[in-house]
Design a protein around this motif. Structure first.
Motif, short mmCIF file in Angstrom:
data_model
loop_
_atom_site.label_atom_id
_atom_site.label_comp_id
_atom_site.label_asym_id
_atom_site.label_seq_id
_atom_site.Cartn_x
_atom_site.Cartn_y
_atom_site.Cartn_z
N ASP A 115 47.33 35.93 17.34
CA ASP A 115 48.32 36.32 18.34
C ASP A 115 49.41 35.25 18.43
N GLY A 116 50.62 35.71 18.76
CA GLY A 116 51.75 34.77 18.85
C GLY A 116 52.33 34.54 17.47
N SER A 117 52.30 35.61 16.66
CA SER A 117 52.63 35.42 15.24
C SER A 117 54.07 34.94 15.01
N SER A 118 54.96 35.18 15.98
CA SER A 118 56.34 34.70 15.78
C SER A 118 56.38 33.17 15.82
N ASN A 207 59.02 35.58 30.06
CA ASN A 207 60.22 35.48 29.23
C ASN A 207 61.44 35.87 30.06
N TYR A 210 64.46 38.44 29.64
CA TYR A 210 64.39 39.88 29.91
C TYR A 210 64.71 40.22 31.37
N TYR A 240 56.96 28.62 29.16
CA TYR A 240 56.70 29.84 28.39
C TYR A 240 56.76 29.50 26.90
N GLY A 242 55.40 31.67 24.55
CA GLY A 242 55.57 32.91 23.79
C GLY A 242 54.40 33.14 22.86
N SER A 243 53.31 32.40 23.08
CA SER A 243 52.01 32.62 22.43
C SER A 243 51.04 32.83 23.58
N LEU A 244 50.57 34.05 23.72
CA LEU A 244 49.79 34.36 24.92
C LEU A 244 48.58 33.42 25.10
N PHE A 258 50.80 34.02 34.40
CA PHE A 258 51.52 34.50 33.23
C PHE A 258 51.86 35.96 33.49
N TYR A 260 53.79 39.46 31.82
CA TYR A 260 54.59 40.24 30.87
C TYR A 260 54.75 41.61 31.52
N LYS A 270 54.47 44.84 26.79
CA LYS A 270 54.17 44.58 25.38
C LYS A 270 52.69 44.29 25.09
N ILE A 271 52.01 43.74 26.08
CA ILE A 271 50.65 43.22 25.83
C ILE A 271 49.66 44.37 25.62
N GLU A 276 44.15 42.05 24.01
CA GLU A 276 44.66 40.85 24.67
C GLU A 276 44.31 40.85 26.17
#
Ligand code: FDP
Length: 337
Positions: A115-118, A207, A210, A240, A242-244, A258, A260, A270-271, A276
């Motif tokens: 998770d958090g692949s970006s 985030n 948004y 933040y 951006g990796s849960l 946290f 989202y 998104k989650i 998750e």
């Protein structure tokens, strides 16, 4: 020297007699998968030197993307052990069946392999999340129904954080326990026994880019979080990643929330519920906190689809309940599919 407890010892010592077979074995299989994935994650930066994902490296081997690799490792660690009847991975549209040549077992594994692949390419913490259910019907093991269970029915959940150290954190419903990988001896060692959220939360995590897309009650809630003493909210700082998994882990240790949330054109956020939200909700309740979709506990939601998404608020109970208050007061409940 302080007493050293390996994850294997801890799993065996803390399970009742009847659970020392398949269930303990499954947890240990996951710990082993974690070590293998951790080793690979730590070499991710070297991909630039030895070849890009999807290409042939200098040794003539195919480079696999890390998330695909992690997914493979977990599946291959668990498919033949006779402990599982079915698996579901965030990486796969369809359920992962136990190959016909192997026996099926009593448990169901749901997981998000990486998770958090970006954040993979930029050397920022990423994680694996998992949940374990019992199969519903022993005689018809391995159906979709076995996977579509509410978080309330989880028998265990956990995550592996690949950060400055690799940690495995899990709960079997008897507290949340954290283990840090000692790379020198290749063992997860007990480092955080019975983790509990502190009463004074430190952070809120969402985030903020948004903001314009959030529904009005969510914006009001964020203003409340930022309002410090004037709003009656605790004094919080914002973090933040951006990796849960990494955001969750920090907030578990330091306290916080946290979020989202739903967005105007993405009402479910998104989650993913199964891979998750539900496992982390199970952990946070064990640590004295709470997780909600803004209207009800995440653990009470009955999934209807393996990949369904859900608005997500998780952390100290007082902060999550405040989010529910804003959302419910405005009578703008997130739309469900
Ligand atoms: P990612 O897409 O990078 O895999 O649910 C996946 C997730 O990461 C979470 O780990 C993370 O908290 C969130 O998405 C980040 O999404 P935004 O970039 O939209 O903030």
């Amino acid at each position: 020297m302080t007493r050293i407890t390996t994850i294997e010892r801890f799993i065996l010592d803390s399970q009742p007699e009847y659970a020392q077979g398949d269930f303990s074995g499954l947890l240990y299989d996951l710990a082993l998968a974690a070590k293998i994935i951790s080793h690979k994650v730590n070499r991710a930066g070297l991909l630039d030197i030895i070849g890009e994902a999807g290409e042939i490296n200098v040794q003539g081997e195919d480079q696999q993307k890390l998330d695909v690799y992690a997914d493979d490792v977990i599946f291959k660690m668990c498919d033949h052990t006779g402990r599982l009847c079915i698996l579901a991975s965030e990486e796969h549209e369809d359920l992962l069946e136990i190959p016909a040549r192997y026996e099926k077992g009593p448990y169901v594994l749901v997981y998000d392999p990486l998770d958090g692949s970006s954040n993979i390419d930029v050397n920022v913490s990423i994680g694996t999340v998992f949940g374990i259910y019992r199969c519903l019907d022993w005689s018809k093991r391995g159906r979709k129904e076995d996977v579509l269970q509410p978080g309330r029915d989880l028998v265990a959940a956990g995550y592996i954080l690949y950060g400055s150290s690799t940690m495995m954190v899990y709960s079997t419903g008897r507290g949340v326990h954290g283990f840090t990988l000692n790379p020198d001896i290749g063992e997860f060692l007990l480092s955080n026994e019975d983790m509990k959220l502190g009463p004074s939360p430190g952070y809120y995590s969402m985030n903020a880019a948004y903001y314009d897309r959030w529904p009005r009650p969510v914006k009001e809630y964020v203003q409340w979080l930022q309002g410090g003493e004037d709003s009656g909210a605790p004094k919080l700082s914002s973090r933040y990643i951006g990796s849960l998994v990494a955001d969750f882990h920090r907030n578990l240790l330091k306290g916080g929330v946290f979020c989202y949330p739903s967005e105007i054109d993405k009402p479910l956020g998104k989650i993913r519920l199964l891979y998750e939200a539900a496992p982390l909700a199970f952990l946070i309740e064990q640590a004295g906190g709470y997780a909600s979709d803004g209207t009800q506990s995440i653990l009470d939601i009955m999934p209807t689809d393996t990949h369904q998404r859900v608005p997500f608020y998780i952390g100290n109970r007082s902060l999550v309940e405040k989010a529910e208050e804003f959302i419910q007061q405005a009578n703008r409940l997130p739309i469900r599919e």
